[in-house]
Write a protein that holds these residues in place. Sequence first.
Motif, PDB file in Angstrom:
ATOM      1  N   THR A  75      18.349 -46.107  12.765  1.00  0.00           N
ATOM      2  CA  THR A  75      17.701 -44.862  13.141  1.00  0.00           C
ATOM      3  C   THR A  75      16.898 -45.085  14.413  1.00  0.00           C
ATOM      4  O   THR A  75      16.011 -45.942  14.446  1.00  0.00           O
ATOM      5  CB  THR A  75      16.761 -44.376  12.022  1.00  0.00           C
ATOM      6  OG1 THR A  75      17.510 -44.270  10.814  1.00  0.00           O
ATOM      7  CG2 THR A  75      16.151 -43.037  12.367  1.00  0.00           C
ATOM      8  N   LEU A  76      17.227 -44.333  15.440  1.00  0.00           N
ATOM      9  CA  LEU A  76      16.498 -44.374  16.704  1.00  0.00           C
ATOM     10  C   LEU A  76      15.653 -43.110  16.813  1.00  0.00           C
ATOM     11  O   LEU A  76      15.705 -42.247  15.936  1.00  0.00           O
ATOM     12  CB  LEU A  76      17.483 -44.463  17.871  1.00  0.00           C
ATOM     13  CG  LEU A  76      18.486 -45.610  17.827  1.00  0.00           C
ATOM     14  CD1 LEU A  76      19.458 -45.504  18.991  1.00  0.00           C
ATOM     15  CD2 LEU A  76      17.786 -46.953  17.826  1.00  0.00           C
ATOM     16  N   GLU A  77      14.908 -42.974  17.870  1.00  0.00           N
ATOM     17  CA  GLU A  77      14.075 -41.777  18.048  1.00  0.00           C
ATOM     18  C   GLU A  77      14.915 -40.507  18.115  1.00  0.00           C
ATOM     19  O   GLU A  77      14.532 -39.472  17.576  1.00  0.00           O
ATOM     20  CB  GLU A  77      13.221 -41.896  19.309  1.00  0.00           C
ATOM     21  CG  GLU A  77      12.117 -42.926  19.198  1.00  0.00           C
ATOM     22  CD  GLU A  77      11.333 -43.058  20.487  1.00  0.00           C
ATOM     23  OE1 GLU A  77      11.295 -42.096  21.284  1.00  0.00           O
ATOM     24  OE2 GLU A  77      10.755 -44.131  20.695  1.00  0.00           O
ATOM     25  N   THR A  78      16.062 -40.586  18.783  1.00  0.00           N
ATOM     26  CA  THR A  78      16.873 -39.383  18.990  1.00  0.00           C
ATOM     27  C   THR A  78      18.274 -39.478  18.406  1.00  0.00           C
ATOM     28  O   THR A  78      19.043 -38.536  18.526  1.00  0.00           O
ATOM     29  CB  THR A  78      17.005 -39.069  20.493  1.00  0.00           C
ATOM     30  OG1 THR A  78      17.691 -40.156  21.134  1.00  0.00           O
ATOM     31  CG2 THR A  78      15.648 -38.842  21.135  1.00  0.00           C
ATOM     32  N   GLN A  79      18.618 -40.619  17.803  1.00  0.00           N
ATOM     33  CA  GLN A  79      19.986 -40.815  17.328  1.00  0.00           C
ATOM     34  C   GLN A  79      20.016 -41.542  15.989  1.00  0.00           C
ATOM     35  O   GLN A  79      19.101 -42.290  15.654  1.00  0.00           O
ATOM     36  CB  GLN A  79      20.792 -41.651  18.332  1.00  0.00           C
ATOM     37  CG  GLN A  79      20.953 -41.021  19.681  1.00  0.00           C
ATOM     38  CD  GLN A  79      21.662 -41.943  20.657  1.00  0.00           C
ATOM     39  OE1 GLN A  79      22.042 -43.067  20.331  1.00  0.00           O
ATOM     40  NE2 GLN A  79      21.842 -41.463  21.880  1.00  0.00           N
ATOM     41  N   TYR A  80      21.116 -41.315  15.275  1.00  0.00           N
ATOM     42  CA  TYR A  80      21.500 -42.129  14.124  1.00  0.00           C
ATOM     43  C   TYR A  80      22.750 -42.896  14.527  1.00  0.00           C
ATOM     44  O   TYR A  80      23.629 -42.340  15.199  1.00  0.00           O
ATOM     45  CB  TYR A  80      21.864 -41.267  12.914  1.00  0.00           C
ATOM     46  CG  TYR A  80      20.759 -40.464  12.305  1.00  0.00           C
ATOM     47  CD1 TYR A  80      19.607 -41.066  11.811  1.00  0.00           C
ATOM     48  CD2 TYR A  80      20.894 -39.083  12.171  1.00  0.00           C
ATOM     49  CE1 TYR A  80      18.601 -40.308  11.223  1.00  0.00           C
ATOM     50  CE2 TYR A  80      19.900 -38.323  11.575  1.00  0.00           C
ATOM     51  CZ  TYR A  80      18.756 -38.946  11.104  1.00  0.00           C
ATOM     52  OH  TYR A  80      17.776 -38.185  10.512  1.00  0.00           O
ATOM     53  N   ASN A 101      23.576 -37.341  17.254  1.00  0.00           N
ATOM     54  CA  ASN A 101      22.343 -36.762  17.786  1.00  0.00           C
ATOM     55  C   ASN A 101      21.480 -36.380  16.590  1.00  0.00           C
ATOM     56  O   ASN A 101      21.886 -35.572  15.754  1.00  0.00           O
ATOM     57  CB  ASN A 101      22.672 -35.536  18.643  1.00  0.00           C
ATOM     58  CG  ASN A 101      21.446 -34.875  19.203  1.00  0.00           C
ATOM     59  OD1 ASN A 101      20.480 -34.612  18.485  1.00  0.00           O
ATOM     60  ND2 ASN A 101      21.489 -34.590  20.487  1.00  0.00           N
ATOM     61  N   LYS A 102      20.306 -36.972  16.507  1.00  0.00           N
ATOM     62  CA  LYS A 102      19.442 -36.804  15.338  1.00  0.00           C
ATOM     63  C   LYS A 102      19.014 -35.350  15.122  1.00  0.00           C
ATOM     64  O   LYS A 102      18.877 -34.905  13.979  1.00  0.00           O
ATOM     65  CB  LYS A 102      18.213 -37.696  15.520  1.00  0.00           C
ATOM     66  CG  LYS A 102      17.434 -37.962  14.290  1.00  0.00           C
ATOM     67  CD  LYS A 102      16.362 -39.013  14.613  1.00  0.00           C
ATOM     68  CE  LYS A 102      15.468 -39.279  13.446  1.00  0.00           C
ATOM     69  NZ  LYS A 102      14.452 -40.284  13.789  1.00  0.00           N
ATOM     70  N   ASP A 103      18.821 -34.609  16.194  1.00  0.00           N
ATOM     71  CA  ASP A 103      18.373 -33.218  16.075  1.00  0.00           C
ATOM     72  C   ASP A 103      19.454 -32.290  15.528  1.00  0.00           C
ATOM     73  O   ASP A 103      19.152 -31.242  14.973  1.00  0.00           O
ATOM     74  CB  ASP A 103      17.899 -32.676  17.426  1.00  0.00           C
ATOM     75  CG  ASP A 103      16.599 -33.309  17.885  1.00  0.00           C
ATOM     76  OD1 ASP A 103      15.822 -33.784  17.018  1.00  0.00           O
ATOM     77  OD2 ASP A 103      16.353 -33.329  19.101  1.00  0.00           O
TER      78      ASP A 103
END
Length: 123
Positions: A75-80, A101-103
């Motif tokens: 898990t990154l700030e903006t991505q899985y 894209n996590k969002d």
Amino acid sequence: MPDMDVALKDAMQIDGAIGVALVDRSSGMALGIAGGTRDFDLQVAAAANTEVIRAKLRTMEMLSLHEHIEDVLVTLETQYHLLRPLTGRSGQGLFLYLALNKDRANLALARHQLKRIESSLDI
């Protein structure tokens, strides 16, 4: 049973998909790629994530864990980033790598869809 290209296209239909690769764990080479961007090189990501899978397998061996990895999640700030080793006989030594894209992604649904794609993949 879908072939590799169809499976990769199916994975790109998962909400939030940035890119997907089918990767050979022994060499780190991507056997097939879909998606990606100029700033997100899937060849490099596939090779680097091979080390993640290898490290987890070594750890499991040292701990005498006799189970199969379903998937590994980074898990990154903006991505899985999902890494899913293939379990079928024809897929031994391969894994699917999916960047999301996590969002825009629903992680539970993405895991379910990737599992379905993996189970129907014909290598």
